[in-house]
Design a protein around this motif. Sequence first.
Motif, PDB file in Angstrom:
ATOM      1  N   ALA A 197      10.803  26.808   9.305  1.00  0.00           N
ATOM      2  CA  ALA A 197      11.308  25.588   8.672  1.00  0.00           C
ATOM      3  C   ALA A 197      12.143  25.868   7.415  1.00  0.00           C
ATOM      4  O   ALA A 197      12.041  25.156   6.420  1.00  0.00           O
ATOM      5  N   THR A 198      12.982  26.929   7.474  1.00  0.00           N
ATOM      6  CA  THR A 198      13.863  27.262   6.347  1.00  0.00           C
ATOM      7  C   THR A 198      15.300  27.392   6.858  1.00  0.00           C
ATOM      8  O   THR A 198      15.558  27.311   8.055  1.00  0.00           O
ATOM      9  N   SER A 199      16.200  27.683   5.937  1.00  0.00           N
ATOM     10  CA  SER A 199      17.616  27.880   6.278  1.00  0.00           C
ATOM     11  C   SER A 199      17.920  29.313   6.713  1.00  0.00           C
ATOM     12  O   SER A 199      19.060  29.617   7.065  1.00  0.00           O
ATOM     13  N   LEU A 200      16.917  30.196   6.717  1.00  0.00           N
ATOM     14  CA  LEU A 200      17.176  31.622   6.941  1.00  0.00           C
ATOM     15  C   LEU A 200      17.880  31.915   8.256  1.00  0.00           C
ATOM     16  O   LEU A 200      18.895  32.605   8.286  1.00  0.00           O
ATOM     17  N   GLU A 201      17.364  31.395   9.352  1.00  0.00           N
ATOM     18  CA  GLU A 201      17.952  31.726  10.648  1.00  0.00           C
ATOM     19  C   GLU A 201      19.397  31.237  10.750  1.00  0.00           C
ATOM     20  O   GLU A 201      20.265  31.932  11.295  1.00  0.00           O
ATOM     21  N   ALA A 202      19.679  30.070  10.206  1.00  0.00           N
ATOM     22  CA  ALA A 202      21.046  29.549  10.225  1.00  0.00           C
ATOM     23  C   ALA A 202      21.981  30.462   9.434  1.00  0.00           C
ATOM     24  O   ALA A 202      23.113  30.734   9.852  1.00  0.00           O
ATOM     25  N   ILE A 203      21.515  30.959   8.293  1.00  0.00           N
ATOM     26  CA  ILE A 203      22.310  31.888   7.477  1.00  0.00           C
ATOM     27  C   ILE A 203      22.578  33.176   8.247  1.00  0.00           C
ATOM     28  O   ILE A 203      23.719  33.658   8.306  1.00  0.00           O
ATOM     29  N   LEU A 204      21.551  33.736   8.857  1.00  0.00           N
ATOM     30  CA  LEU A 204      21.702  34.992   9.592  1.00  0.00           C
ATOM     31  C   LEU A 204      22.675  34.836  10.752  1.00  0.00           C
ATOM     32  O   LEU A 204      23.531  35.702  10.981  1.00  0.00           O
ATOM     33  N   ARG A 205      22.555  33.752  11.477  1.00  0.00           N
ATOM     34  CA  ARG A 205      23.446  33.520  12.623  1.00  0.00           C
ATOM     35  C   ARG A 205      24.886  33.275  12.171  1.00  0.00           C
ATOM     36  O   ARG A 205      25.837  33.790  12.764  1.00  0.00           O
TER      37      ARG A 205
END
Length: 196
Positions: free
Chosen positions: A119-127
Motif C-alpha cells: 500500500a505504498t508508492s514504491l512499486e509504481a516508482i520502480l516500474r
Amino acid sequence: MTSTSTSIYLVLDMENDLVHDEGFNGKAAYGEQVRGRGIIAKTRNAIDKARQAGIPIGFVRVGFSPDYRECPPNSPIFSGARKNGIFKLGTWGTQTHPDLGQREEDFDIVKHRVSPFYATSLEAILRARGIRRIYCSGISTNAVVQATVREGHDRDYEIIVLEDCCCAPSVEEHENAVQGLKRFCTMSSSSDVVFE
C-alpha cells in the motif's frame, strides 16, 4: 531527476523515532546497536557513493496520521506506536535522521506496515523508472530489511543488502536475519559495494 539508472538505493526506516540518539527507540536497544555498529556514518557513506554513481535514493519511512487511522490496533509490532505517541507523520520523529542528508529530489516513501511494498508508492516508482536492481539497508534487519528482500525477490528484482548499514535490537537477531536472507539476495557492505 534525470538519472537513467536501472538501480535504486532504498534507505529503510532510518527515522528519528528509531535511530536518533534523542528518539524514542534511540534511547533503547535500537540506539545501542545503531551507535555500536556506526550505522549512521556508514549509511551516509553509502548514500554519498550512490549519489556519485548517479543512483537515485529512496527513503522509506513508517508513519501514521495523527489519529493513527492506518495503525493496526492488534499488531504486536505497531500497537506500541499509538500508546507511546511515536511514528506520527508530520513530526520530528518520522523525519529521516538529519545526518543522512535527504534531498528534495530523493524519493520519499511512507508506509503503514512492515513491508515497503504494501500500500505504498514504491512499486509504481520502480516500474516507472525501469528499476531492476535494489540496493537496500536499514533498521531493522529482521523486519523492514527482511520484508524488502523477500518481497523484492518475488517481484524479480535483484537485491543487494549493505549488511553493515543494518541492525536489529540485538546482535543475535541481526545475525539470524542475515543468515535467513542470504538465499534471496547478495550481501555487501558500505565499503565494498559498487553502485551500478
